[in-house]
Design a protein around this motif. Structure first.
Motif, PDB file in Angstrom:
ATOM      1  N   MET A  49       0.569  -1.208  -0.008  1.00  0.00           N
ATOM      2  CA  MET A  49      -0.061   0.042  -0.198  1.00  0.00           C
ATOM      3  C   MET A  49       1.015   1.216   0.162  1.00  0.00           C
ATOM      4  O   MET A  49       0.684   2.116  -0.601  1.00  0.00           O
ATOM      5  CB  MET A  49      -0.871  -0.068   1.199  1.00  0.00           C
ATOM      6  CG  MET A  49      -2.008  -0.989   1.221  1.00  0.00           C
ATOM      7  SD  MET A  49      -3.407  -0.768   2.346  1.00  0.00           S
ATOM      8  CE  MET A  49      -2.550  -1.797   3.829  1.00  0.00           C
ATOM      9  N   ALA A  50       2.091   0.948   0.527  1.00  0.00           N
ATOM     10  CA  ALA A  50       2.854   2.650   0.843  1.00  0.00           C
ATOM     11  C   ALA A  50       3.564   2.574  -0.658  1.00  0.00           C
ATOM     12  O   ALA A  50       3.404   3.665  -0.921  1.00  0.00           O
ATOM     13  CB  ALA A  50       4.013   2.044   1.712  1.00  0.00           C
ATOM     14  N   TRP A  51       4.118   1.687  -1.154  1.00  0.00           N
ATOM     15  CA  TRP A  51       4.652   1.813  -2.556  1.00  0.00           C
ATOM     16  C   TRP A  51       3.420   2.359  -3.514  1.00  0.00           C
ATOM     17  O   TRP A  51       3.795   3.071  -4.289  1.00  0.00           O
ATOM     18  CB  TRP A  51       5.070   0.261  -2.995  1.00  0.00           C
ATOM     19  CG  TRP A  51       5.781   0.439  -4.236  1.00  0.00           C
ATOM     20  CD1 TRP A  51       7.270   0.414  -4.562  1.00  0.00           C
ATOM     21  CD2 TRP A  51       5.363   0.337  -5.554  1.00  0.00           C
ATOM     22  NE1 TRP A  51       7.544   0.343  -5.698  1.00  0.00           N
ATOM     23  CE2 TRP A  51       6.505   0.347  -6.514  1.00  0.00           C
ATOM     24  CE3 TRP A  51       4.196   0.108  -6.074  1.00  0.00           C
ATOM     25  CZ2 TRP A  51       6.197   0.390  -7.932  1.00  0.00           C
ATOM     26  CZ3 TRP A  51       3.846   0.128  -7.600  1.00  0.00           C
ATOM     27  CH2 TRP A  51       4.997   0.252  -8.294  1.00  0.00           C
ATOM     28  N   ASN A  52       2.326   1.637  -3.295  1.00  0.00           N
ATOM     29  CA  ASN A  52       1.145   1.945  -4.200  1.00  0.00           C
ATOM     30  C   ASN A  52       0.926   3.528  -4.208  1.00  0.00           C
ATOM     31  O   ASN A  52       0.696   4.129  -5.280  1.00  0.00           O
ATOM     32  CB  ASN A  52      -0.144   1.183  -3.978  1.00  0.00           C
ATOM     33  CG  ASN A  52      -1.215   1.264  -5.135  1.00  0.00           C
ATOM     34  OD1 ASN A  52      -0.793   1.467  -6.117  1.00  0.00           O
ATOM     35  ND2 ASN A  52      -2.424   0.777  -4.678  1.00  0.00           N
ATOM     36  N   LEU A  53       1.208   4.226  -3.225  1.00  0.00           N
ATOM     37  CA  LEU A  53       0.561   5.577  -3.122  1.00  0.00           C
ATOM     38  C   LEU A  53       1.884   6.403  -3.967  1.00  0.00           C
ATOM     39  O   LEU A  53       1.499   7.405  -4.809  1.00  0.00           O
ATOM     40  CB  LEU A  53       1.079   5.838  -1.748  1.00  0.00           C
ATOM     41  CG  LEU A  53       0.510   7.536  -1.193  1.00  0.00           C
ATOM     42  CD1 LEU A  53      -0.971   7.489  -1.313  1.00  0.00           C
ATOM     43  CD2 LEU A  53       0.615   7.548   0.220  1.00  0.00           C
ATOM     44  N   LEU A  54       2.724   5.960  -3.988  1.00  0.00           N
ATOM     45  CA  LEU A  54       3.983   6.522  -4.874  1.00  0.00           C
ATOM     46  C   LEU A  54       4.111   5.920  -6.155  1.00  0.00           C
ATOM     47  O   LEU A  54       3.909   6.926  -7.116  1.00  0.00           O
ATOM     48  CB  LEU A  54       5.456   6.216  -4.084  1.00  0.00           C
ATOM     49  CG  LEU A  54       6.736   6.898  -5.150  1.00  0.00           C
ATOM     50  CD1 LEU A  54       6.705   8.205  -4.920  1.00  0.00           C
ATOM     51  CD2 LEU A  54       7.681   6.340  -4.610  1.00  0.00           C
ATOM     52  N   GLY A  55       3.892   4.702  -6.404  1.00  0.00           N
ATOM     53  CA  GLY A  55       3.880   4.269  -7.674  1.00  0.00           C
ATOM     54  C   GLY A  55       2.652   4.112  -8.222  1.00  0.00           C
ATOM     55  O   GLY A  55       2.481   4.466  -9.437  1.00  0.00           O
ATOM     56  N   GLY A  56       1.487   3.540  -7.619  1.00  0.00           N
ATOM     57  CA  GLY A  56       0.325   3.472  -8.539  1.00  0.00           C
ATOM     58  C   GLY A  56      -0.496   4.809  -8.769  1.00  0.00           C
ATOM     59  O   GLY A  56      -0.846   5.342  -9.611  1.00  0.00           O
ATOM     60  N   TYR A  57      -0.460   5.501  -7.602  1.00  0.00           N
ATOM     61  CA  TYR A  57      -1.149   6.880  -7.821  1.00  0.00           C
ATOM     62  C   TYR A  57      -0.306   8.094  -7.998  1.00  0.00           C
ATOM     63  O   TYR A  57      -0.892   8.851  -9.076  1.00  0.00           O
ATOM     64  CB  TYR A  57      -1.816   7.283  -6.343  1.00  0.00           C
ATOM     65  CG  TYR A  57      -2.922   6.388  -5.745  1.00  0.00           C
ATOM     66  CD1 TYR A  57      -2.732   5.459  -5.044  1.00  0.00           C
ATOM     67  CD2 TYR A  57      -3.972   6.479  -6.397  1.00  0.00           C
ATOM     68  CE1 TYR A  57      -3.672   4.645  -4.554  1.00  0.00           C
ATOM     69  CE2 TYR A  57      -5.186   5.702  -6.197  1.00  0.00           C
ATOM     70  CZ  TYR A  57      -4.870   4.961  -5.237  1.00  0.00           C
ATOM     71  OH  TYR A  57      -5.944   4.025  -4.947  1.00  0.00           O
ATOM     72  N   CYS A  58       0.906   7.987  -7.902  1.00  0.00           N
ATOM     73  CA  CYS A  58       1.661   9.193  -8.159  1.00  0.00           C
ATOM     74  C   CYS A  58       2.630   8.855  -9.617  1.00  0.00           C
ATOM     75  O   CYS A  58       3.259   9.662 -10.177  1.00  0.00           O
ATOM     76  CB  CYS A  58       2.616   9.572  -7.285  1.00  0.00           C
ATOM     77  SG  CYS A  58       3.196  11.221  -7.389  1.00  0.00           S
ATOM     78  N   GLY A  59       2.652   7.548  -9.790  1.00  0.00           N
ATOM     79  CA  GLY A  59       3.284   7.180 -11.185  1.00  0.00           C
ATOM     80  C   GLY A  59       4.865   7.042 -11.210  1.00  0.00           C
ATOM     81  O   GLY A  59       5.326   7.060 -12.105  1.00  0.00           O
ATOM     82  N   GLN A  60       5.495   7.157  -9.895  1.00  0.00           N
ATOM     83  CA  GLN A  60       6.662   7.049  -9.597  1.00  0.00           C
ATOM     84  C   GLN A  60       7.099   5.569  -9.325  1.00  0.00           C
ATOM     85  O   GLN A  60       7.094   5.448  -8.099  1.00  0.00           O
ATOM     86  CB  GLN A  60       7.247   8.206  -8.733  1.00  0.00           C
ATOM     87  CG  GLN A  60       6.913   9.516  -8.921  1.00  0.00           C
ATOM     88  CD  GLN A  60       7.352  10.230 -10.384  1.00  0.00           C
ATOM     89  OE1 GLN A  60       8.333  10.103 -10.685  1.00  0.00           O
ATOM     90  NE2 GLN A  60       6.211  10.556 -11.087  1.00  0.00           N
TER      91      GLN A  60
END
Lengths: 394, 315, 308
Positions: free
Chosen positions: B43-54
């Motif tokens: 979930m933590a990664w998703n915030l950066l990767g999934g939602y923010c695309g990084q």
């Protein structure tokens, strides 16, 4: 239809009976690395455990029960090892045996101590495992601090070096081996001129070996697994680094693959080892020959330790008042026997608990084979020292 | 939004909270605890990767820093490693700011590779700074806080719930809107006045902090860490990406589903007697299949998944 | 004084030879990343497969590993084309939130390759102990009263020469042939290339194939001086993308120069800082290049060329 279902039911009930007959089995699940980078040693141990179990069963098993082994692959990952052991404890296995790498053994030891289940360490070398005042962790093999006892004795009595270079791989095993050698060297007044670690799997040792060459040490001591060991010796030969002695801290240098891969560069290399197949411990030769016949090469000390561990477990289970973890632990603690691996007696001494202190040896590669050269009373061949310089070797 | 959907997370939480009472074996509880931990990281990664695309391939840096915050504290001072968690928050934040400063200016594959490299740099530093980290000898806790699983379970469940809530709140807020804008087209977002560097940094920081907390938990729960474990490229960084991509990027439940698959199924396949040795092959194939047919993950492409099984409406 | 010079020179020699080999390993990925923007994390595992081909060639048929290049390179070419056609293209075509699916795809491919190797070939370490494995030329053999001793290893030198030769061939191919130019066009501007009638799909497959073949050749050169086991892929994937970034995406000259720079840097770090830090040095250079010289060495070369 009805007749058919009755038949199925009948067969099922019969099956239950059959299963019941074999319920008089003693199941022992052993965690070890069967895949991953340490798989080779896991395999040597698995084979040795199996040889021992077959022998034990042929002689009637343990208290009449057949010893059935299962192997769980920990992939040399501590959390997997831990998960496996927790599963075993959940299945009410009253004793844990196994594992290979020190990291996994540490993880397993922590769980075993916590849950008060006796754990027998078979091959892991990190000293701390039996220095933590654990009551339930027993170790059969000598620790890192003692691995090189024979090599050091050989050095002080025959080689008498004034300087040493230590090269070691950066794992748990390499680091503790190097630390211990450095301590010993300082105690003996040997100057450690180079102490370098490298990451396992390194390609090119020449920079660091050139540094060693420039320092001109009397002894080059390496703690490595087999392929790094082969590469090191090959590159030492390439650079024509002449030292009075090339010595290895067990593991990689002590198995036949080292000679097969380093070829003539491995000649005269001395290494520490915990066991050798030509020792006349009872059953050692028989086991070694059996292993060689089945698998083509003599087993390493890891295999011998695994093989004997089964006998130690058998001994404890037979002596124990019951097969509760507590009673097994008590029985294990009082172990005092001779095995194919050597004497096994768990002592509390020198800051270690439940540690088996056994003699270690030095091998030397002579004419393309490992021979035991030190202590001389166990020697299978005479050591060669001084060794010829690279230029003078054919 | 139907009442069911609104209270779904709470229902799930309630059910999970009652798990220890059923009396599952320690082994199963261990797996569930790991699943929960990986949900947090996912979930933590998703915030950066999934939602923010990084897309970061170096999240092990945060995990390891969190684990070592707890470990170093314990090893050098003897204070219980649980205090490592608040320290991990601070440490992970610093690391996030540092990594952000270096990497966030990079785009696309360059960002990905830089995070990968930074994760490895952390690992090597941890190996070599033996005075602080004990290098490859690792740090071992003499006696873990509890023998039973239940306390650990509740702690990680709490952390997971917190992470879920935070991700949901952020994603549904204006920040979340900015994140998605940056993901879709950073230049367009900039031209609309969104400070992409600021928001990317915020995403990275939140992401890093929760991953760090998971790391500190790991130290306390497993009782043993070393650089090769907690800073691992394959077993931590890449696994994190797989958890989210398989489960479903930019969804709330995706990482959790991904954690179940990657941890639970992985362990299941590993313990199969004969197939066990080839479990990585099976897993790799599963991964490839999911990536090709369900590019947005299981949750992300759920309708498509249903269609594949013959359920649901045709497009 | 002499021992210091000897140490420095020997370190430099080791670095250059290592660099040449690194360059070849990285070249394949540089091409693929440059032309198709695909990060192939299975690159090292492909190299591992090629090494097994070379190994079995030696073990079963006594084929010298250097000759195996003619077997492994084509085999890897086919593998590369196959992977591109059947796995990578479908993934690239799909609409997804994150375009990074292809990276995960390559992770999956790498997993399958290395695990299959473990299952079929076991984790045993293998090597090809050829007779010339430790042969070297020594300075003191040619210059009787040399103040220092330097050694030049035969297999290392051979791989260096081969690497340079193969790189030169590649450079020629990309620069002077039609196909090569089409590939470069695809790298520079996909749409323009399409408009100019380049069969972009075909070029991409070709590129992946060539990239794989290059790593196959590197594998054959590498196996006499190292050893082989199923899990060795990862560290070479790492080296490959450091070279790629250092040299500049898609640039052949950049890869060779980048490789040699990396090799020398690692050797110097190993000798003077300590070998434990060498891998860190690799990644630190990587990050520094990403930030300060994103075009890699190639952009420096281009600048010089245009500055004339």
């Amino acid at each position: 239809m009805k007749r058919f279902s009755l038949a199925v039911l009948g067969a099922f009930v019969l099956m239950l009976f059959a299963v019941n007959l074999y319920a008089a089995d003693l199941e022992l699940a052993i965690p070890l690395p069967l895949t991953g980078s340490e798989a080779k040693f896991g395999e040597i141990q698995k084979r040795s455990y199996e040889i021992a179990a077959a022998e034990i069963n042929a002689k009637g098993g343990i208290k009449g029960k057949r010893l059935v082994l299962h192997f769980e692959d920990s992939q040399a990952k501590p959390e997997t090892a831990r998960a496996i052991v927790e599963k075993l404890i959940g299945n009410k296995q009253p004793i844990i045996v196994g594992e290979y790498t020190s990291s996994c053994a540490k993880a397993v030891a922590a769980v075993a101590e916590e849950r008060k289940i006796p754990y027998l360490v078979v091959a892991s070398a990190a000293d701390e495992i039996t220095q933590k005042n654990y009551k339930y962790v027993f170790r059969q093999n000598a620790t890192n601090a003692h691995y090189a006892d024979a090599v050091i004795s050989f050095m002080t009595q025959v080689v008498k070096p004034k300087s040493m270079a230590i090269i070691y791989e950066s794992t748990n095993f390499g680091t503790s081996g190097a630390e211990d050698m450095e301590k010993q060297a300082r105690k003996l007044g040997i100057n450690v001129v180079v102490k370098e670690k490298y990451e396992k799997g390194a390609v090119d040792f020449k920079p660091i070996l050139s540094k060693v060459k420039a320092a001109r040490p009397d002894v080059i001591y390496m703690v490595s697994y087999v392929m790094d060991a082969s590469l090191l010796m090959k590159q030492i030969k390439e650079l024509r680094i002449d030292a009075k002695l090339y010595a290895g801290g067990a593991a990689g240098f002590a198995i036949p693959e080292f000679i097969q891969n380093a070829k003539d560069a491995s000649e005269y290399v001395v290494t520490a080892t915990l066991w050798f197949h030509k020792l006349n411990y009872p059953g050692a030769k028989a086991y070694a020959d059996k292993y060689k016949q089945k698998y083509g090469d003599y087993p390493s000390y890891h295999g011998a330790s695994a093989y004997s561990a089964m006998y130690v477990v058998k001994n404890a289970l037979e002596k124990a008042k019951s097969w509760s973890p507590e009673d097994i632990r008590t029985a294990l603690k009082s172990t005092d026997m001779m095995t194919a691996y050597g004497p096994v007696k768990f002592e509390d001494k020198d800051g270690y608990q439940n540690q088996n202190f056994h003699e270690t040896f030095a091998l030397q590669v002579l004419k393309g084979n490992h021979e035991l050269i030190w202590p001389t009373k166990y020697a299978s061949a005479k050591y060669i020292y001084p060794i010829p310089a690279w230029r003078d070797r054919r | 939004m139907t009442t069911m959907k609104k209270y779904f997370p709470l229902i799930v939480l309630g059910c999970l909270a009652m798990l220890p009472l059923i009396g599952l074996s320690d082994y199963i509880m261990h797996i569930i605890i790991l699943v929960l931990m990986w949900s947090v990281i996912g979930m933590a990664w998703n915030l950066l990767g999934g939602y923010c695309g990084q897309v970061s391939f170096g999240h092990a840096a945060f995990f390891g820093v969190g684990a070592y915050s707890a470990g170093i504290l314990y090893y050098h001072t003897g204070i219980t490693a649980w205090w490592g968690m608040p320290i991990a928050v601070g440490a992970a934040l610093l690391v996030a700011l540092g990594i952000g400063f270096i990497s966030l200016r990079l785009r696309g594959p360059y960002f990905v590779l830089s995070t990968l490299a930074i994760g490895e740099i952390f690992r090597i530093f941890a190996e070599n700074l033996e005075e602080y980290t004990q290098g490859n000898l690792g740090i071992m806790i003499q006696q873990r806080s509890w023998v039973e699983k239940a306390p650990y379970f509740y702690i990680i469940l709490g952390i997971a719930a917190l992470t879920f809530v935070v991700v949901k709140i952020v994603a549904e807020s204006k920040w979340g809107y900015y994140f998605v804008a940056i993901r879709e087209d950073q230049d367009a977002a900039e031209s609309l006045g969104i400070n992409s560097t600021l928001f990317k940094t915020i995403a990275l920081s939140l992401s890093g902090v929760f991953t760090g907390i998971a790391g500190a938990f790991y130290m306390n729960y497993m009782g043993y860490i070393d650089p090769g474990i907690v800073f691992a490229l394959g077993e931590i960084s890449i696994l994190t990406v797989m958890v989210v991509m398989v489960g479903g990027v930019a969804t709330y439940w995706g990482p959790i589903v991904g954690a179940v698959i990657m941890v639970f199924f992985s362990e299941l396949i590993r313990s199969l007697p004969t197939v066990g040795a080839a479990h990585q092959t099976l897993f790799g194939i599963l991964l490839i299949v999911i990536i090709i047919f369900l590019p947005n993950g299981i949750v992300g492409d759920f309708p498509k998944l249903l269609r594949l099984f013959g359920i649901g409406r045709k497009p | 004084m002499a021992p210091h010079i000897e140490l420095l020179l020997q370190t430099l020699i080791a670095g250059i030879l290592l660099g040449g080999l690194y360059a070849l390993i990285g070249l394949g990925m540089a091409l693929i990343l440059g032309v198709m923007r695909i990060i192939n994390l299975a690159h090292g595992d492909q190299m591992m497969i090629a090494m097994y081909i070379a190994f079995f060639g030696y073990d079963l048929f006594q084929i010298d590993p250097y000759l195996s290049i003619f077997i492994a390179a084509p085999a890897l070419f086919l593998l590369g084309v196959g992977l591109q056609k059947f796995l990578i293209t479908p993934v690239l075509r799909v609409e997804s939130i994150l375009p990074h699916n292809q990276v995960i795809l390559t992770v999956g491919i790498g997993m399958v390759l290395s695990n299959l190797a473990t299952v079929f070939f076991t984790s045993d370490y293998r090597s090809t102990p050829v007779s010339y494995a430790t042969t070297a030329w020594y300075l003191s053999d040619y210059w009787k009263d040399a103040p220092i001793e330097l050694s030049l290893s035969l297999p290392w030198s051979v791989s260096f020469v081969f690497s340079v030769a193969i790189t030169a061939l590649l450079w020629f191919f990309l620069g002077r042939t039609d196909t090569g130019r089409s590939i470069r066009a695809t790298a520079q501007d996909l749409d323009a290339a399409l408009l100019m009638g380049v069969n972009v799909q075909r070029m991409r497959m070709l590129t992946f194939g060539i990239g794989s073949a290059l790593v196959g050749a590197a594998a054959c050169l590498f196996i006499p001086i190292y050893y082989l086991y199923p899990a060795l892929g990862k560290q070479f994937t790492n080296i490959a993308f450091v070279i790629t970034i250092l040299g500049g995406l898609g640039s052949v000259e950049g890869a060779i120069v980048g490789g040699v720079i990396l090799g020398i840097f690692e050797s110097l770090t190993s000798t003077y800082l300590g070998m434990g830090w060498a891998p860190a040095g690799r990644f630190i250079i990587f990050v520094l290049v990403l930030i300060f010289l994103p075009g890699g060495v190639a952009s420096l070369i281009k600048k010089k060329r245009f500055a004339k």
